[in-house]
Write an enzyme that holds these catalytic residues in place. Structure first.
Site, short mmCIF file in Angstrom:
data_model
loop_
_atom_site.label_atom_id
_atom_site.label_comp_id
_atom_site.label_asym_id
_atom_site.label_seq_id
_atom_site.Cartn_x
_atom_site.Cartn_y
_atom_site.Cartn_z
N ALA A 40 35.36 -37.49 -7.32
CA ALA A 40 34.89 -37.88 -5.99
C ALA A 40 33.43 -37.50 -5.78
O ALA A 40 32.93 -36.51 -6.34
CB ALA A 40 35.76 -37.21 -4.93
N ALA A 43 32.64 -33.87 -4.62
CA ALA A 43 32.87 -32.73 -5.53
C ALA A 43 31.59 -31.98 -5.91
O ALA A 43 31.60 -30.75 -5.94
CB ALA A 43 33.62 -33.19 -6.77
N ARG A 65 41.91 -41.33 -12.52
CA ARG A 65 42.77 -42.42 -12.99
C ARG A 65 42.09 -43.20 -14.11
O ARG A 65 42.73 -43.66 -15.04
CB ARG A 65 43.07 -43.37 -11.83
N TYR A 89 46.19 -36.71 -13.52
CA TYR A 89 46.25 -35.66 -12.51
C TYR A 89 47.29 -34.61 -12.88
O TYR A 89 47.04 -33.40 -12.81
CB TYR A 89 46.62 -36.25 -11.14
N LYS A 128 39.59 -31.47 4.04
CA LYS A 128 40.21 -31.72 5.33
C LYS A 128 40.23 -33.21 5.61
O LYS A 128 39.37 -33.93 5.09
CB LYS A 128 39.52 -30.95 6.44
N ARG A 198 37.97 -44.75 4.11
CA ARG A 198 38.06 -44.21 5.47
C ARG A 198 38.66 -45.22 6.45
O ARG A 198 39.06 -44.85 7.56
CB ARG A 198 36.68 -43.78 5.96
#
Length: 403
Positions: A40, A43, A65, A89, A128, A198
């Site tokens: 991401a 990160a 992935r 993962y 979060k 989002r």
């Protein structure tokens, strides 16, 4: 400007941290090895860059992935271990070398993969919001406590001395009783594409889940209380040919009632229209009005880049004003100089990493985000969605295996 440039340089080129001696395998001096779930964009600032200046942290592995994406990410950031493919993962979670997991996956995947990480015996730092519902957050903490593992929701701004300084001003009584709180956090139109996760309901999308979790948390933190009711909540939908989801909020405004007649308002927007007169691309501040004055913190989310704490005190019939800037705890007017933690170039994420490592090492962190705090924050986010007529984000389909 000069101090900003200096801070930015130190963020990306930090001083070499002191070496940690760990001659005995398994000793408490062993560095903590992190694994990252997903390559991401968050990160690097949230973990990889802060880890460069922390002598007790190694970013050891990453999984994605897409194996090629993971390999490219690992090469760019100097990560030694790579996992990829449909089982990537889980392979990362099963790696016995890894002590802790950083989970920056989309909101809707937080619950499943944090649960799986805890089942694998890993401590977890999770972005979060923790999950899509408060009940899922309860389940996460139940499992973490059962496994005796550290679990932290990454409200990084809470670990910075700027927001803590604002809270100390309010708690001191200098400005009298709090009357109202207004928290705003927006992004300019065009910064986030309509195809972004989002705006995906299945992945826990919506402005209240994204930026709204900050504003809700900030209101609750500074007032040391939870709302008593959602007075009003209005959602603005995303108007795009690429998105046809009536339960996704591009923007949200809400008014909350809190104990002692305090009124709080929040405004979040993932695509705020540009304002040219006066020019305004985004809003990032919290303002607290009290009986004896007010205080405003500009840029409460990323204060290391720049911030200002404006205090107006009306005591004694005259108004005095001051501006404070607090980049490290040594400048935060602490009674105990031994707690003068940090450097002016430390990101909020660096302060957060310090606390997380302290917790894992059995030390007392400077501050913490508790189980009760995380559960309540998401519960009130759900309450805002309910008031706005959109309902909670969908629960995860993941079911904890029966032992």
């Amino acid at each position: 400007m000069a101090s900003l440039v200096q801070r930015l340089y130190r963020i990306f080129v930090p001083p070499e941290p002191p070496k940690v001696k760990a001659e005995v395998e398994g000793s408490s001096n062993q560095p903590i090895k992190f694994g990252i779930l997903g390559a991401a964009n968050i990160a690097p600032p949230a973990l990889i860059i802060p880890a460069k200046s922390h002598s007790e942290v190694i970013v050891y592995a990453v999984a994605a992935r897409d194996l090629q994406k993971a390999q490219k990410f690992a090469k760019k950031h100097g990560i030694s271990k790579v996992y990829g493919g449909s089982d990537g993962y889980q392979q990362l979670l099963d790696d016995p070398e890894i002590d802790a997991i950083y989970n920056p996956l989309p909101n809707g995947l937080h619950f499943e993969w944090t649960m799986k990480a805890l089942l694998a015996g890993k401590h977890v730092l999770c972005e979060k919001p923790f999950a899509n519902t408060a009940e899922e957050v309860r389940q996460l903490f139940d499992l973490a406590e059962k496994k005796e593992l550290v679990l932290l929701e990454a409200f990084h701004y809470r670990f910075h001395p700027a927001i803590q300084r604002v809270k100390s001003i309010l708690d001191s009584g200098e400005l009298g009783k709090i009357k109202s709180v207004d928290a705003k956090l927006t992004a300019p139109a065009g910064a986030i594409k309509p195809s972004d996760i989002r705006f995906d309901l299945a992945l826990g999308g919506g402005s209240m889940m994204d930026m709204g979790c900050y504003t809700m948390n900030c209101i609750r933190y500074l007032t040391s209380s939870n709302p008593t009711s959602v007075v009003s909540a209005t959602a603005l939908p995303l108007k795009s040919a690429n998105v046809n989801e009536t339960k996704i909020d591009r923007a949200m405004t809400a008014t909350l009632a809190l104990p002692n007649d305090v009124i709080a308002s929040l405004e979040v927007d993932l695509a705020m229209p540009w304002e040219f007169f006066p020019p305004k691309l985004f809003k990032v501040w919290v303002e607290i009005k009290c009986e004896g004055g007010e205080v405003e913190l500009l840029n409460f989310v990323l204060p290391t880049l720049y911030h200002s704490i404006k205090v107006s005190n009306k005591a004694g019939g005259t108004t005095t004003k001051r501006v404070e800037k607090i980049y490290k705890f040594a400048d935060a007017h602490l009674d105990d100089p031994s707690k003068a933690l940090g450097e002016d170039w430390w990101l909020t994420y660096r302060y957060q990493l310090e606390a997380f490592v302290d917790k894992l090492k059995g030390r007392t962190p400077q501050t913490w985000v508790t189980r009760e705090d995380s559960i309540a924050n998401l519960q009130w986010i759900e309450n805002v969605y309910e008031k706005a007529g959109l309902g909670s984000r969908p629960k995860s389909n993941y079911v904890l295996p029966v032992e």
